[in-house]
Design a protein around this motif. Sequence first.
Motif, mmCIF file in Angstrom:
data_model
loop_
_atom_site.group_PDB
_atom_site.id
_atom_site.type_symbol
_atom_site.label_atom_id
_atom_site.label_comp_id
_atom_site.label_asym_id
_atom_site.label_seq_id
_atom_site.Cartn_x
_atom_site.Cartn_y
_atom_site.Cartn_z
ATOM 1 N N GLU A 38 -6.691 0.640 9.588
ATOM 2 C CA GLU A 38 -6.357 -0.060 8.415
ATOM 3 C C GLU A 38 -4.990 0.146 7.781
ATOM 4 O O GLU A 38 -4.431 -0.665 6.894
ATOM 5 N N TYR A 39 -4.439 1.234 8.404
ATOM 6 C CA TYR A 39 -2.884 1.433 7.576
ATOM 7 C C TYR A 39 -2.107 0.663 8.347
ATOM 8 O O TYR A 39 -0.828 0.495 7.952
ATOM 9 N N MET A 77 0.739 -1.193 -0.046
ATOM 10 C CA MET A 77 0.273 0.101 0.200
ATOM 11 C C MET A 77 0.914 1.248 0.072
ATOM 12 O O MET A 77 0.528 2.234 -0.510
ATOM 13 N N TYR A 78 1.908 1.350 0.646
ATOM 14 C CA TYR A 78 2.706 2.479 0.648
ATOM 15 C C TYR A 78 3.397 2.882 -0.474
ATOM 16 O O TYR A 78 3.230 3.854 -1.255
ATOM 17 N N TYR A 104 4.540 5.852 7.395
ATOM 18 C CA TYR A 104 4.968 5.002 6.394
ATOM 19 C C TYR A 104 6.422 5.169 6.100
ATOM 20 O O TYR A 104 7.150 3.904 5.912
ATOM 21 N N ARG A 160 0.801 8.672 -6.959
ATOM 22 C CA ARG A 160 1.011 10.054 -6.768
ATOM 23 C C ARG A 160 1.705 10.506 -8.114
ATOM 24 O O ARG A 160 1.629 11.736 -8.635
ATOM 25 N N MET A 172 -10.872 4.530 13.243
ATOM 26 C CA MET A 172 -10.790 3.220 12.878
ATOM 27 C C MET A 172 -10.068 3.176 11.410
ATOM 28 O O MET A 172 -9.729 2.007 10.973
ATOM 29 N N ASP A 173 -10.315 4.219 10.506
ATOM 30 C CA ASP A 173 -9.616 4.124 9.313
ATOM 31 C C ASP A 173 -8.276 4.051 9.394
ATOM 32 O O ASP A 173 -7.643 3.302 8.486
ATOM 33 N N GLU A 174 -7.560 4.738 10.450
ATOM 34 C CA GLU A 174 -6.060 4.679 10.421
ATOM 35 C C GLU A 174 -5.699 3.207 10.905
ATOM 36 O O GLU A 174 -4.455 2.747 10.590
ATOM 37 N N ILE A 191 -11.615 16.945 2.354
ATOM 38 C CA ILE A 191 -10.164 16.899 1.809
ATOM 39 C C ILE A 191 -10.167 17.941 0.621
ATOM 40 O O ILE A 191 -9.193 18.502 0.059
ATOM 41 N N PRO A 225 -8.188 16.410 8.149
ATOM 42 C CA PRO A 225 -8.006 14.802 7.362
ATOM 43 C C PRO A 225 -6.636 15.006 6.523
ATOM 44 O O PRO A 225 -5.961 13.913 6.313
ATOM 45 N N VAL A 226 -6.459 16.178 5.943
ATOM 46 C CA VAL A 226 -5.258 16.181 5.039
ATOM 47 C C VAL A 226 -4.070 16.222 5.853
ATOM 48 O O VAL A 226 -3.173 15.300 5.603
ATOM 49 N N ARG A 247 -3.259 12.783 7.113
ATOM 50 C CA ARG A 247 -2.557 11.760 6.103
ATOM 51 C C ARG A 247 -1.100 12.225 5.893
ATOM 52 O O ARG A 247 -0.284 11.166 5.651
ATOM 53 N N PHE A 259 -5.021 9.841 -2.039
ATOM 54 C CA PHE A 259 -4.691 9.523 -0.485
ATOM 55 C C PHE A 259 -5.023 8.464 0.146
ATOM 56 O O PHE A 259 -6.099 7.798 -0.385
ATOM 57 N N ALA A 260 -4.507 7.976 1.402
ATOM 58 C CA ALA A 260 -4.863 6.694 2.125
ATOM 59 C C ALA A 260 -6.234 7.001 2.682
ATOM 60 O O ALA A 260 -6.743 7.933 3.033
ATOM 61 N N PHE A 261 -7.046 5.907 2.439
ATOM 62 C CA PHE A 261 -8.448 6.218 3.054
ATOM 63 C C PHE A 261 -8.982 4.639 3.781
ATOM 64 O O PHE A 261 -9.501 3.816 2.987
ATOM 65 N N GLY A 262 -8.604 4.584 4.689
ATOM 66 C CA GLY A 262 -8.746 3.074 5.103
ATOM 67 C C GLY A 262 -7.978 1.900 4.656
ATOM 68 O O GLY A 262 -6.808 2.068 4.264
ATOM 69 N N GLU A 263 -8.819 0.842 4.112
ATOM 70 C CA GLU A 263 -8.123 -0.193 3.438
ATOM 71 C C GLU A 263 -7.720 0.067 2.146
ATOM 72 O O GLU A 263 -6.934 -0.591 1.582
ATOM 73 N N HIS A 290 -6.816 3.104 -1.143
ATOM 74 C CA HIS A 290 -6.570 4.640 -1.480
ATOM 75 C C HIS A 290 -7.408 5.248 -2.259
ATOM 76 O O HIS A 290 -8.143 4.401 -3.130
ATOM 77 N N LYS A 319 -11.253 -8.823 9.725
ATOM 78 C CA LYS A 319 -12.604 -8.552 9.095
ATOM 79 C C LYS A 319 -13.147 -9.993 8.534
ATOM 80 O O LYS A 319 -14.436 -10.047 8.834
#
Lengths: 305, 247
Positions: free
Chosen positions: B200-201, A236-237, B180, A244, B196-198, A300, B169-170, B173, A253-257, A259, B223
């Motif tokens: 997932e990272y 994912m990274y 990362y 990008r 919770m979305d974080e 965003i 939110p920006v 991230r 941008f990252a969005f949970g599970e 991008h 999940k």
Amino acid sequence: MVAVQLNNLSKKYDKGKIVAVDSISFSVDKGELFGLIGPDGAGKTSIFRMLTTLLLPDGGSAVVDGYDAVKDYKAIRGRVGYMPGKFSLYQDLTVEENLNFFATVFGTTIRENYELVKDIYVQIEPFKTRRAGKLSGGMKQKLALCCALIHKPSVLFLDEPTTGVDAVSRKEFWEMLKRLKQQGITILVSTPYMDEATICDRIALIQSGKILSIDTPDAIVRSYEGSLFAIKSEGMYKLLNDLRSYENTLSCFAFGEYHHIAFRDKMKNYSEELLKYLENKGHKEVEMMPVIPTIEDCFIKLLKN
Amino acid sequence: MAESVIKTEKLTKRFGDFIAANELTFDVKAGEIFGFLGANGAGKTTAMRMLCGLSIPSSGKATVAGFDVYKHTDEIKRNIGYMSQKFSLYEDLTVAENIRFYAGIYGLSNKEIKDKSEELVHQLGLEGETKKLVRELPLGWKQKLSFSVAIVHQPKIVFMDEPTSGVDPVTRRQFWDLIYAAADKGMTIFVTTHYMDESEYCNRISIMVDGVIRALDTPYNLKKQFSANSMDEVFYGLAREAKRTGD
């Protein structure tokens, strides 16, 4: 009927150097659940403190339940409920003493308005002899809400009631707000959590003292221009960096599970070309699909414009 | 298989009759982003304090960066980074002074401090701001700077306690981009969050309920295991069973 009206309301700090609230105007209807959504420093608390007459505006005006926020401050203080972001009850009084105190100050009794707080109060009643300072975060929050409600306010101001609270307590809190709304109380609530916005009737997205957008959550989502895609792969990274640097990417941008990615040309379908690009970059198990934007996506986008 | 940077076996902390952390057994690999979740009062902070060498366990075993949590707490402190939601930056020192202070505390030489300061300032894009007092920085910048000074001595592992509360939110991230990047260079990240979305990272996640680790796996597998569509559902399903309330 309008419950709260702001006309070019402004607030500056530090001899005018910092503009906390920049000529904001909006109105909240009676019985509405209205959300101020924005990060720390957006101006949410300053707005609340001006509406609850705890802070004088530098410009503009505000009317709360028919009263002027400067001239009629006494009338407003008797009619509104305010739960500040920082826990502000008496730490060395018990749960019951705190509630009693606030009822008395507002010239009422717990019994008179018990129906209004019952649902919430029964959850903390087993601890009614415990000092407020010794309560957990979730219980403090419930007690603070009871104290803000005990005089049956016409308008309830809740400043970040769920910040720092875990996901379970947050959900419970919003369920309580929905029930209060059914009793006809106008509620203004602020939060930095975008996912809570969808529960409000209308929301204002704010940043740096200005309103970016104000509407129902649905309408804000519908006003998102162009298409948005969710995409994931094994790494994912690396995927984020590669997306990008893809020439047709507008934002990613990252969005949970997944991008989330938007493309420069809104009308063009880039899927095939992009999948090939990612394959060349060595990505495996790429999965891509169109998604409906969330409030957070809209925020965003507005921040980037 | 990468080496384990954190390894615990039945790690337990009691306060009188109260078992704050109950037989925690898990390991975290080098370069992993490990999410440490739980409701308020589940025992996260207690567990984290033991791993940081700030609290001696009641029983069980654990090593952090190769050091024993009973015997080598000083070595642990030297070899980890720590960042909490309450910033440990000095508000009335400038950006440059804060970096110099932390680098000095962690024993970097003057030459290293100079090089490291330049590198950090450049990486964060704070070139024009080094002489500004930290108090004058926006929250998002403070968080980024806070993270940077927490890893100024290049620890093997960094512990982060709700690092992203309250930012937009920006910025949130951009902050994860830093995480990362650090993990990509092999640093281990141990992080708690209410977003919770974080979660997932993270590469793997543990969820604590009432002092016990109730689930531990990748977000994908969790999940699947709990037949949920999102981590939010997984967390909510587990955490609402909690009997304990408290912070």
